[in-house]
Design a protein around this motif. Sequence first.
Motif: not given
Length: 284
Positions: A15-16, A19, A41, A44-45, A48
Amino acid sequence: MGGGPFQLVMGLEFSVPEWELMVKSMRVGEVASFVCTSDQVPLNYSRVSLKWRKYCATQRGETGHGHSHCAHAHGVHDSCVASLAGGTGIPALDELLTSGAPIRFEFELMNVLQDGAYNRDTWLLSPEEKLGQIAALKEEGNKLFAEKHYSDASTKYLTALQYLSDVEATLRPGSDSFKETHTRQLPFLLNVAQCKLQLREYSEALSFCDMALEIAPNNVKASFRRGKALVGCWQPEKARSQLERAKELDPTLASLVDKEINRLLKLQQDQNADDAKRYQTLFR
């Protein structure tokens, strides 16, 4: 997964964090767009996204490491985080990491379910949950095998193998728990081999027998089934030697092994007769 809606499970490493904040502000049925400007972000994105791409690749068997049932998503998780320092190897993600541009996410919230109210994807199961399903998978596979649904039975056994392999990847190599988990794969390897024999998929049967013999070199079932697989692959000399090995391991199987060897000899005789006819035709 499988073309269905994406499941966002709160608090897990797939998960981000951003989100979760977005989705928590939405109502069921709502479609919303969010623009993120945080420097964290893209990292993180990308982390993932890379994990998810690699995980999906392992599920499709797109790995270069041994047999498909041994592809461990756990190893993917550990390695991909470190790889971000040198780029992801995916141009779109690398550009995202270096551009500093805002990212826009669009979500449609289709439903909200509490834990236990939905069928979780395999990657969401903990090692304990996977181990807890092994006995049921074996029972289901055995039932399907007894009903002669060999392909479906094989799928159940392969799922159990995948779960055991996933759990093994979380354990320290050489530890007692590692050895125990590795050994627990043996009956499922033998069962898959038997399914493949019934389906006349002899090369696959041979492969699973080889894996079983790596765990237990003196296993008589693995030796006997490997002999039958070699017959199916038409390697008669190796087949006979392997069948003799099974009889050596368990002399009580002598009549069963001799029956299989006699069948092999008859197949060889038929093959030799066919070859002789072909040669006669060639030299007329």
